[in-house]
Write an enzyme that holds these catalytic residues in place. Structure first.
Site, PDB file in Angstrom:
ATOM      1  N   PRO A  93       0.791  -1.231   0.000  1.00  0.00           N
ATOM      2  CA  PRO A  93       0.000   0.000   0.000  1.00  0.00           C
ATOM      3  C   PRO A  93       0.823   1.281   0.000  1.00  0.00           C
ATOM      4  O   PRO A  93       1.987   1.290   0.398  1.00  0.00           O
ATOM      5  CB  PRO A  93      -0.812  -0.102   1.292  1.00  0.00           C
ATOM      6  CG  PRO A  93      -0.167  -1.122   2.120  1.00  0.00           C
ATOM      7  CD  PRO A  93       0.741  -1.943   1.276  1.00  0.00           C
ATOM      8  N   CYS A  94       0.158   2.345  -0.452  1.00  0.00           N
ATOM      9  CA  CYS A  94       0.712   3.690  -0.373  1.00  0.00           C
ATOM     10  C   CYS A  94       0.386   4.168   1.048  1.00  0.00           C
ATOM     11  O   CYS A  94      -0.772   4.305   1.399  1.00  0.00           O
ATOM     12  CB  CYS A  94      -0.002   4.546  -1.420  1.00  0.00           C
ATOM     13  SG  CYS A  94       0.356   6.280  -1.337  1.00  0.00           S
ATOM     14  N   GLN A  95       1.412   4.350   1.873  1.00  0.00           N
ATOM     15  CA  GLN A  95       1.197   4.790   3.255  1.00  0.00           C
ATOM     16  C   GLN A  95       2.105   5.980   3.536  1.00  0.00           C
ATOM     17  O   GLN A  95       2.829   6.416   2.645  1.00  0.00           O
ATOM     18  CB  GLN A  95       1.546   3.636   4.222  1.00  0.00           C
ATOM     19  CG  GLN A  95       0.605   2.451   4.136  1.00  0.00           C
ATOM     20  CD  GLN A  95       1.143   1.250   4.899  1.00  0.00           C
ATOM     21  OE1 GLN A  95       2.209   0.741   4.591  1.00  0.00           O
ATOM     22  NE2 GLN A  95       0.399   0.792   5.891  1.00  0.00           N
TER      23      GLN A  95
END
Ligand SMILES: C[S@@+](CC[C@H](N)C(=O)[O-])C[C@H]1O[C@@H](n2cnc3c(N)ncnc32)[C@H](O)[C@@H]1O
Length: 406
Positions: free
Chosen positions: A87-89
């Site tokens: 994920p993009c975090q």
């Protein structure tokens, strides 16, 4: 060099399936898949049903799915290609004297797990997948998170290429845009060969991404420099990354490229006939769908009390047959604006996609997620999480050529 792979955040095995379809000897030596907070690990079990389990260097299987943050990375079998979609975090870091190199990423942020695997196993090649938003995140400091990733990879001795790929432009059934990130160690033969080439050459024609996903000629590249001090990058780095680029020795080269389009698969090609009644939209539910898909203006109040009008335009309802599908999300089966609704080719009534159609949108084999009694809701969820498998196969052709030449 052996075609050995480690698949992190493996889901139902999109990377593995994409590479195995090549029949060129790719062997996944270890994988990790664990859905946080769930007792029943549907994706993990589906993965194992197709490919079997894998064991670590102690001989222990990952039979129930294991949180990657609890894994001793040294016990992961050696591999030459590390892959994973994550994920993009928020990748920002803080000073910490206790952790290695004095930095500490936020807890639960999976990039730091990937970095730990790279530090422990030093794979010569890596291939990652993420949402295209990664290049622009966060809104308050555009490009910081991808900058942190590039800075880490530079520090660990890698050269990096990236590319945002809209799968439908390369022959797939879905207009899914994802960024693929390819990293290779400076010590590989491949890196030594590429060293002779200019950034224009690599991004425009001879690089990994341009070979897998052909583009029209490029003209100029925007440039910037990124340092190895991750804390400094985290605190102040900002940059407008374009949809293709290269990072070599801390120099970043990027530009927006235009695809050489291939004929996509149209939605009508993936539709099944004679589907069960529960996929159809009932008379009673129709107004709710029309509302979700329609234009609306809704008064809202922000957390600070500010009142505003939230507005959105209409989306195609039903989804047109003569285009590839839109991006499929994990909520695909729910009454949702982003869920596909199609006119059934046999009955001409409106309905949602079947799980098999969801698999086809992602380029998986029919019934890929049907093993072990996975509930339909989870089958859509797993597909919404997955990637467009034929894109991996395309990159796998290039990867095979590179590894065979090492
Ligand atoms: C974007 S999906 C990748 C899907 C995969 N590429 C596929 O083809 O199905 C990310 C996956 O990482 C898994 N995951 C999330 N946190 C994890 C963790 N801490 N350890 C291991 N896996 C995790 C999720 O369950 C999810 O299946």
């Amino acid at each position: 060099m052996q075609k050995s792979v480690c698949e992190l955040f493996a889901g139902v095995g999109g990377f593995r399936l994409g590479l195995e379809r090549l029949n060129s000897g790719w062997e996944t030596v270890w994988f990790s898949q664990w859905e946080p907070g769930k007792t029943k690990q549907w994706a993990h079990d589906c993965y194992v049903a197709h490919f079997g389990d894998s064991v670590d260097l102690n001989g222990d299987p990952s039979s129930t799915g294991v949180d990657i943050s609890t894994v001793d990375k040294k016990l992961i079998p050696n591999h030459n290609l590390l892959v994973g979609g994550f994920p993009c975090q928020d990748y920002s870091v803080a000073h910490s004297l206790s952790s290695s190199k004095g930095i500490e990423g936020k807890k639960g942020v999976l990039w730091w797990q990937i970095r730990d695997v790279i530090i422990a196993k030093k794979p010569p090649f890596c291939l990652f997948e993420n949402v295209d938003r990664l290049l622009k995140s966060p809104a308050s400091q555009r490009g910081r998170d991808f900058g942190i990733m590039l800075s880490c990879l530079n520090d660990l001795g890698y050269i990096v290429e990236w590319r945002v790929v809209n799968a439908a432009l390369y022959g797939a059934a879905q207009r899914r845009r994802r960024v693929f990130i390819f990293a290779y160690k400076k010590t590989t033969k491949y890196a030594k060969n590429m060293k002779k080439k200019t950034p224009e050459d690599i991004v425009g024609t001879t690089g990994f991404m341009a070979s897998a996903f052909p583009i029209r000629p490029i003209f100029a590249l925007n440039e910037c420099k990124i340092g190895d001090d991750i804390i400094e990058v985290s605190d102040s780095f900002k940059f407008a990354f374009s949809n293709a680029g290269l990072m070599r020795d801390g120099n970043i080269y990027t530009t927006d490229v235009v695809e050489v389009e291939e004929k996509p698969i149209l939605l009508k090609k993936i539709l099944q006939k004679n589907v069960a009644e529960h996929y159809y939209i009932s008379e009673e539910a129709l107004p709710k769908w029309e509302y979700q898909k329609g234009a609306k203006k809704i008064p809202r109040k922000a957390a600070n009390g500010h009142e505003y009008i939230f507005s959105e335009g209409p989306v195609a309802f039903p989804d047109p047959w003569d285009r590839p599908g839109r991006t499929m999300l994990t909520s695909e089966s729910t009454l949702n604006r982003s869920t596909h609704v199609v006119e059934d080719p046999g009955t001409h009534r409106l309905r949602i996609l079947t799980p098999v159609e969801a698999e086809r949108l992602q380029g998986f084999d029919d019934k890929w997620t049907s093993s072990g009694g996975m509930p339909e809701r989870m089958r859509y969820f797993c597909m919404g999480n997955a990637l467009v498998v034929p894109m991996i196969t395309r990159m796998g052709v290039e990867m095979t050529r590179i590894i065979e030449a090492e």
